[in-house]
Design a protein around this motif. Structure first.
Motif, mmCIF file in Angstrom:
data_model
loop_
_atom_site.group_PDB
_atom_site.id
_atom_site.type_symbol
_atom_site.label_atom_id
_atom_site.label_comp_id
_atom_site.label_asym_id
_atom_site.label_seq_id
_atom_site.Cartn_x
_atom_site.Cartn_y
_atom_site.Cartn_z
ATOM 1 N N GLU A 1 0.833 -1.208 0.000
ATOM 2 C CA GLU A 1 0.000 0.000 0.000
ATOM 3 C C GLU A 1 0.868 1.259 0.000
ATOM 4 N N LEU A 2 1.965 1.246 0.759
ATOM 5 C CA LEU A 2 2.865 2.401 0.761
ATOM 6 C C LEU A 2 3.463 2.623 -0.624
ATOM 7 N N ALA A 3 3.815 1.536 -1.288
ATOM 8 C CA ALA A 3 4.371 1.651 -2.645
ATOM 9 C C ALA A 3 3.334 2.237 -3.600
ATOM 10 N N ILE B 1 9.195 -0.884 -1.196
ATOM 11 C CA ILE B 1 9.454 -2.249 -1.672
ATOM 12 C C ILE B 1 10.634 -2.854 -0.928
ATOM 13 N N ARG B 2 11.702 -2.093 -0.786
ATOM 14 C CA ARG B 2 12.891 -2.612 -0.096
ATOM 15 C C ARG B 2 12.615 -2.875 1.381
ATOM 16 N N ARG B 3 11.837 -2.023 2.011
ATOM 17 C CA ARG B 3 11.457 -2.272 3.412
ATOM 18 C C ARG B 3 10.656 -3.558 3.526
ATOM 19 N N LYS C 1 11.277 7.231 -5.669
ATOM 20 C CA LYS C 1 12.163 6.950 -4.532
ATOM 21 C C LYS C 1 11.377 6.341 -3.372
ATOM 22 N N ALA C 2 10.162 6.843 -3.144
ATOM 23 C CA ALA C 2 9.328 6.293 -2.077
ATOM 24 C C ALA C 2 8.832 4.890 -2.438
ATOM 25 N N ILE C 3 8.591 4.650 -3.724
ATOM 26 C CA ILE C 3 8.227 3.291 -4.159
ATOM 27 C C ILE C 3 9.365 2.350 -3.805
ATOM 28 N N THR D 1 9.404 -11.668 -1.616
ATOM 29 C CA THR D 1 10.111 -10.910 -2.646
ATOM 30 C C THR D 1 9.363 -10.904 -3.973
ATOM 31 N N HIS D 2 8.848 -12.044 -4.374
ATOM 32 C CA HIS D 2 8.134 -12.126 -5.650
ATOM 33 C C HIS D 2 6.880 -11.239 -5.621
ATOM 34 N N THR D 3 6.149 -11.287 -4.532
ATOM 35 C CA THR D 3 4.949 -10.478 -4.384
ATOM 36 C C THR D 3 5.290 -8.992 -4.396
ATOM 37 N N PHE D 4 6.344 -8.622 -3.669
ATOM 38 C CA PHE D 4 6.760 -7.220 -3.659
ATOM 39 C C PHE D 4 7.237 -6.791 -5.045
#
Length: 128
Positions: A35-37, A53-55, A47-49, A64-67
């Motif tokens: 949701e944040l992405a 994702i990295r968080r 940059k926020a995306i 990882t695949h889902t993100f």
């Protein structure tokens, strides 16, 4: 739930606060990072995306695949076609599959074609 309601109302700052609160309570809930992405995509903030994702991957590496799929959608929505294509290629399932995985790959192959066509049009438009 409150984050999604705030997002639907267009109150992105409040939605972000709710998702961050939810992450503080349960950092393994992948949907909050997704949701944040997507909120970042709505604000055209690559940059926020990337941070979201990295968080998410750091908190829940098994997702990882889902993100990655979320990254594709978010970057595409934000207009960052290079990043969308990069994540698309990272997350494509490998191997001979049937059922859901095969359909997933077909959808992403179509998206890859759309992105490549859009990039080509953008490059043609920027030529003198």
């Amino acid at each position: 739930e409150r984050g999604r309601v705030a997002k639907a109302r267009g109150d992105y700052a409040r939605a972000e606060q709710f998702f961050e609160q939810s992450i503080a309570l349960n950092p393994l809930r992948a949907s909050n990072y997704q949701e944040l992405a997507m909120l970042a995509a709505l604000r055209d903030d690559p940059k926020a995306i990337d941070r979201a994702i990295r968080r998410g991957i750091a908190a829940y590496p098994r997702g990882t695949h889902t993100f990655g799929r979320t990254a594709v959608r978010a970057y595409y929505r934000a207009g960052d076609l290079d990043s969308a294509l990069e994540w698309l290629r990272k997350t494509r399932a490998r191997g001979p599959f049937r059922g859901n995985r095969a359909r997933f790959n077909q959808r992403f192959e179509r998206l890859e074609t759309v992105i490549e066509q859009q990039r080509a049009r953008d490059q043609e438009g920027s030529m003198p």
